[in-house]
Motif scaffolding. Structure first.
Motif, PDB file in Angstrom:
ATOM      1  N   ILE A 184       0.811  -1.218   0.000  1.00 60.71           N
ATOM      2  CA  ILE A 184       0.000   0.000   0.000  1.00 60.71           C
ATOM      3  C   ILE A 184       0.846   1.270   0.000  1.00 60.71           C
ATOM      4  CG2 ILE A 184      -1.603   1.301   1.457  1.00 60.71           C
ATOM      5  CD1 ILE A 184      -3.234  -1.045   1.735  1.00 60.71           C
ATOM      6  N   ILE A 185       1.884   1.288   0.827  1.00 58.54           N
ATOM      7  CA  ILE A 185       2.634   2.543   0.959  1.00 58.54           C
ATOM      8  C   ILE A 185       3.655   2.724  -0.169  1.00 58.54           C
ATOM      9  CG2 ILE A 185       4.204   3.841   2.457  1.00 58.54           C
ATOM     10  CD1 ILE A 185       2.665   2.851   4.816  1.00 58.54           C
ATOM     11  N   TYR A 186       4.522   1.731  -0.387  1.00 59.72           N
ATOM     12  CA  TYR A 186       5.556   1.911  -1.410  1.00 59.72           C
ATOM     13  C   TYR A 186       4.995   2.133  -2.823  1.00 59.72           C
ATOM     14  CZ  TYR A 186       8.854   0.474   2.250  1.00 59.72           C
ATOM     15  OH  TYR A 186       9.571   0.375   3.411  1.00 59.72           O
ATOM     16  N   PRO A 187       3.925   1.455  -3.205  1.00 62.34           N
ATOM     17  CA  PRO A 187       3.398   1.739  -4.547  1.00 62.34           C
ATOM     18  C   PRO A 187       3.041   3.215  -4.733  1.00 62.34           C
ATOM     19  CG  PRO A 187       2.380  -0.238  -3.673  1.00 62.34           C
ATOM     20  CD  PRO A 187       3.211   0.343  -2.564  1.00 62.34           C
ATOM     21  N   ILE A 188       2.744   3.909  -3.612  1.00 64.13           N
ATOM     22  CA  ILE A 188       2.400   5.322  -3.722  1.00 64.13           C
ATOM     23  C   ILE A 188       3.667   6.167  -3.681  1.00 64.13           C
ATOM     24  CG2 ILE A 188       1.436   7.219  -2.386  1.00 64.13           C
ATOM     25  CD1 ILE A 188      -0.998   5.966  -2.320  1.00 64.13           C
ATOM     26  N   THR A 189       4.597   5.795  -2.780  1.00 69.41           N
ATOM     27  CA  THR A 189       5.784   6.642  -2.645  1.00 69.41           C
ATOM     28  C   THR A 189       6.826   6.322  -3.725  1.00 69.41           C
ATOM     29  OG1 THR A 189       6.646   5.068  -1.024  1.00 69.41           O
ATOM     30  CG2 THR A 189       5.514   6.997  -0.152  1.00 69.41           C
ATOM     31  N   ASN A 190       6.836   5.087  -4.226  1.00 70.13           N
ATOM     32  CA  ASN A 190       7.815   4.728  -5.257  1.00 70.13           C
ATOM     33  C   ASN A 190       7.146   4.064  -6.465  1.00 70.13           C
ATOM     34  OD1 ASN A 190       8.914   4.503  -2.447  1.00 70.13           O
ATOM     35  ND2 ASN A 190      10.847   4.411  -3.550  1.00 70.13           N
ATOM     36  N   PRO A 191       6.253   4.756  -7.141  1.00 72.39           N
ATOM     37  CA  PRO A 191       5.493   4.093  -8.210  1.00 72.39           C
ATOM     38  C   PRO A 191       6.393   3.583  -9.338  1.00 72.39           C
ATOM     39  CG  PRO A 191       5.104   6.480  -8.227  1.00 72.39           C
ATOM     40  CD  PRO A 191       5.886   6.183  -7.002  1.00 72.39           C
ATOM     41  N   ASP A 192       7.514   4.268  -9.572  1.00 70.99           N
ATOM     42  CA  ASP A 192       8.364   3.879 -10.701  1.00 70.99           C
ATOM     43  C   ASP A 192       8.956   2.489 -10.525  1.00 70.99           C
ATOM     44  OD1 ASP A 192       7.754   6.306 -11.576  1.00 70.99           O
ATOM     45  OD2 ASP A 192       9.673   7.262 -11.034  1.00 70.99           O
ATOM     46  N   VAL A 193       9.350   2.205  -9.261  1.00 69.95           N
ATOM     47  CA  VAL A 193       9.942   0.892  -9.005  1.00 69.95           C
ATOM     48  C   VAL A 193       8.923  -0.201  -9.333  1.00 69.95           C
ATOM     49  CG1 VAL A 193      10.945  -0.595  -7.221  1.00 69.95           C
ATOM     50  CG2 VAL A 193      11.377   1.878  -7.188  1.00 69.95           C
ATOM     51  N   TYR A 194       7.706   0.014  -8.922  1.00 73.02           N
ATOM     52  CA  TYR A 194       6.674  -0.995  -9.169  1.00 73.02           C
ATOM     53  C   TYR A 194       6.423  -1.148 -10.653  1.00 73.02           C
ATOM     54  CZ  TYR A 194       5.732  -1.804  -4.273  1.00 73.02           C
ATOM     55  OH  TYR A 194       5.849  -2.196  -2.975  1.00 73.02           O
ATOM     56  N   LYS A 195       6.406  -0.010 -11.355  1.00 72.14           N
ATOM     57  CA  LYS A 195       6.193  -0.061 -12.814  1.00 72.14           C
ATOM     58  C   LYS A 195       7.334  -0.804 -13.477  1.00 72.14           C
ATOM     59  CE  LYS A 195       3.169   3.711 -13.994  1.00 72.14           C
ATOM     60  NZ  LYS A 195       3.428   4.964 -13.308  1.00 72.14           N
ATOM     61  N   ALA A 196       8.574  -0.477 -13.049  1.00 66.65           N
ATOM     62  CA  ALA A 196       9.752  -1.079 -13.669  1.00 66.65           C
ATOM     63  C   ALA A 196       9.691  -2.600 -13.592  1.00 66.65           C
ATOM     64  CB  ALA A 196      11.017  -0.564 -12.990  1.00 66.65           C
ATOM     65  N   TYR A 197       9.163  -3.124 -12.499  1.00 69.88           N
ATOM     66  CA  TYR A 197       9.070  -4.575 -12.348  1.00 69.88           C
ATOM     67  C   TYR A 197       7.743  -5.117 -12.886  1.00 69.88           C
ATOM     68  CZ  TYR A 197      13.332  -4.698  -9.582  1.00 69.88           C
ATOM     69  OH  TYR A 197      14.633  -4.611  -9.184  1.00 69.88           O
ATOM     70  N   GLY A 198       6.984  -4.240 -13.516  1.00 69.24           N
ATOM     71  CA  GLY A 198       5.710  -4.672 -14.096  1.00 69.24           C
ATOM     72  C   GLY A 198       4.738  -5.168 -13.048  1.00 69.24           C
ATOM     73  N   LYS A 199       4.834  -4.602 -11.831  1.00 70.71           N
ATOM     74  CA  LYS A 199       3.993  -5.094 -10.745  1.00 70.71           C
ATOM     75  C   LYS A 199       2.708  -4.265 -10.710  1.00 70.71           C
ATOM     76  CE  LYS A 199       4.435  -7.806  -6.984  1.00 70.71           C
ATOM     77  NZ  LYS A 199       3.473  -8.804  -7.340  1.00 70.71           N
TER      78      LYS A 199
END
Ligand code: ADP
Length: 444
Positions: A184-199
Motif C-alpha cells: 500500500i505505501i511503497y506503490p504510492i511513494t515509489n510508483p516507478d519501481v513498481y512499474k519497472a518490475y511490471g507489478k
C-alpha cells in the motif's frame, strides 16, 4: 417434591441409563430452568456427544452458553442451527438476542420475526420493545432506528479524518506493517519501481483476529504515515433494509473516497456483508456483496489513490469472493501482541506520562493473552487512580510498576474467548487451509 429433589432423582435415573438421550435432555433442561447453568452445560454436552445431530440438544446448549455469558460459543452453535430452514424457533430467538447484543439490529429484527412466525408463544415483549417491532408476528413493522436512518439518508456522506497516528504509535504487528508498506505505501511513494518490475498495484489487505488487537489502530496509522485522509466505515452502518439502499450507501462511500485521494478507506466488520448475503430474506444480500466487489474492482471508475484496508473479528463468515486476486488478496491474521509487542505497547501508552523505573519486561510477562485494548484499559485504570490520589494528596506522584500490577486483576484478558470459537473453526472447517495461521498459533 422440591426442585432439588427432582434434580437428584433425574441424576440417579441418568446414572442408571447414561445413554438415554431424552432423559439427559430432561435433566439438562431442568437444570437450565433452575439457572444451574454449569451443570446444564455438562449434561447438554454429554447429550450432544451421544446425539451429535440433535437440534434440541444444540439449541439447549447454545441457550446455556448464552446464559453463562459465553456469547461466542453460543453464536457458533446457533449459526449452525439457523443455517437450515427447519431450525428450532427458540434457536432463532436466541440468534436475534445475540445479534441485537452485537448491534446488528436489522438482522435481529428479521430473526425475531421468523422465530415468532414459527412459534407465536415465543413472543417476548421486552425484546420486541428493544427491537422496535410489534410483539405479534403480523404486520410489516420495521425497526424504528433502521427506518429513521433510511429516511434521513439520501447521500451517504462519510467523515474524512486527518489521522495523526503513525506506525510508531502501534506496538508490535511488524509483519502486518511490512505487508502494508509493500502493498500500500511503497506503490504510492515509489510508483516507478513498481512499474519497472511490471507489478500491478491495487487490491486490499484484510486483517482478521481477536477484537482489540490493533486492526483499526493500524489502519488509522497507515493513513497518518502517508498523510492520507482516513475514512472508517462499519459495514453494519451501511446495510440498509430497503432494496438498493445498501448498494447506494456503498457507492457513495467509494465515490467520496475517489474524490479525496490519497485516502485510506477502512471497512470494519466486513463479515457482515457475507452474512447479509445469506440472511437477507428478500435476497438483496447478493446485490450488496456484488456492489461492494464491483466498487473494489473499480469497474467503470478509477480507484487510484484509494487504499483499501478491511478488518473482521469473524473471518468464518467471509465470502470466498473476497479472496480473488485484485481484491483482498492479502488476508492477514493479527494475533494478540506477544511479549515484546506488549512491552512496546505499554511503553507507547505511558510515553509522556510521569513514571518511575517501570519494569516493562515484567509487566509484559504478567499480561499474557491481553489485547492492546486490554493493556490500554489497564493503563487507563491506573492513571485514573493516580489522578484521584494526586487530588487527595495535593501533589502528583509518578506511576510505578506496583501501581500497574495492582490493577492487573481488574482487567481480564479478552482474547481467550475469541480463540475458543476460532479453535472450533480451525479444527472443523479449515477448508483450503483458511485457518492455518490460527492452527499454527494455537499449536493444533
Ligand atoms: P481492533 O480493530 O483489532 O478490534 P483496535 O485497533 O480498535 O482493535 O484497538 C483498540 C485500542 O487498543 C486502540 O485504540 C489502541 O488504543 C489499543 N491498541 C490495540 N492494539 C494496539 C497496538 N498494537 N499498539 C498500540 N495500541 C494498541
Amino acid at each position: 417434591m422440591t426442585n432439588n429433589d427432582a434434580v437428584t432423582t433425574l441424576k440417579q435415573a441418568v446414572a442408571v441409563s447414561p445413554d438415554n438421550v431424552p432423559l439427559r435432555i430432561h435433566l439438562a433442561n431442568t437444570l437450565h430452568g433452575l439457572s444451574r447453568y454449569e451443570e446444564a452445560q455438562k449434561e447438554f454436552s454429554t447429550a450432544l456427544a451421544l446425539a451429535p445431530d440433535d437440534k434440541q440438544v444444540k439449541a439447549g446448549l447454545a441457550s446455556t452458553f448464552y446464559q453463562m455469558g459465553k456469547y461466542m460459543q453460543a453464536l457458533v452453535i446457533v449459526e449452525d442451527l439457523v443455517s437450515s430452514a427447519d431450525a428450532p424457533p427458540a434457536a432463532r430467538l436466541l440468534h436475534a438476542r445475540i445479534l441485537l447484543g452485537d448491534g446488528k439490529v436489522e438482522q435481529a429484527v428479521r430473526e425475531y420475526k421468523r422465530a415468532i412466525e414459527a412459534d407465536p408463544s415465543l413472543a417476548d415483549e421486552s425484546l420486541s420493545d428493544r427491537l422496535g417491532v410489534a410483539a405479534s408476528a403480523g404486520g410489516d413493522v420495521v425497526d424504528g432506528r433502521v427506518r429513521a436512518h433510511t429516511e434521513a439518508g439520501g447521500d451517504y456522506d462519510p467523515d474524512i479524518e486527518r489521522s495523526k497516528t503513525k506506525f510508531s504509535d502501534v506496538g508490535g504487528m511488524d509483519d502486518v506493517k511490512n505487508q502494508i508498506r509493500m502493498k500500500i505505501i511503497y506503490p504510492i511513494t515509489n510508483p516507478d519501481v513498481y512499474k519497472a518490475y511490471g507489478k500491478k498495484t491495487g487490491g486490499g489487505i484484510l486483517m482478521y483476529g481477536p477484537p482489540g488487537c490493533g486492526k483499526t489502530h493500524l489502519a488509522r496509522a497507515t493513513a497518518g504515515e502517508i498523510n492520507a485522509g482516513f475514512i472508517s466505515v462499519g459495514i453494519n452502518e451501511v446495510l440498509d433494509c430497503w432494496i438498493g439502499g445498501s448498494e447506494r450507501n456503498l457507492h457513495d462511500i467509494f465515490d467520496s473516497a475517489r474524490r479525496n485521494t490519497p485516502i485510506v478507506l477502512f471497512f470494519d466488520e466486513v463479515d457482515a456483508l457475507a452474512a447479509s448475503r445469506k440472511d437477507l430474506r428478500n435476497s438483496n444480500g447478493k446485490n450488496v456483496i456484488n456492489q461492494f466487489l464491483a466498487e473494489l474492482d473499480g469497474v467503470d471508475t478509477n480507484n487510484e489513490g484509494v487504499l483499501i484496508l478491511a478488518a473482521t473479528n469473524a473471518p468464518w463468515h467471509l465470502d470466498s469472493a473476497f479472496r480473488r486476486p485484485g481484491r483482498f488478496d492479502r488476508i492477514i491474521f493479527v494475533p494478540p501482541p506477544d511479549k515484546p509487542a506488549r512491552t512496546e505497547i505499554l511503553r507507547i501508552m505511558l510515553q509522556g506520562k510521569p513514571t518511575e523505573n517501570i519494569d516493562y519486561e515484567y509487566l509484559a510477562k504478567k499480561t499474557e493473552n491481553f489485547s492492546g485494548a486490554d493493556l490500554s484499559s489497564l493503563v487507563d485504570h491506573t492513571l485514573e487512580k493516580k489522578i484521584e490520589q494526586a487530588m487527595k494528596d495535593g501533589k502528583p506522584k509518578p506511576v510505578t510498576t506496583k501501581d500497574l500490577e495492582a490493577h492487573l486483576k481488574e482487567v481480564k484478558p479478552s482474547t481467550l474467548e475469541w480463540f475458543a470459537t476460532a479453535k472450533n473453526y480451525a479444527l472443523y472447517s479449515n477448508e483450503g487451509g483458511a485457518y492455518d495461521e490460527i492452527r499454527k498459533y494455537l499449536k493444533l
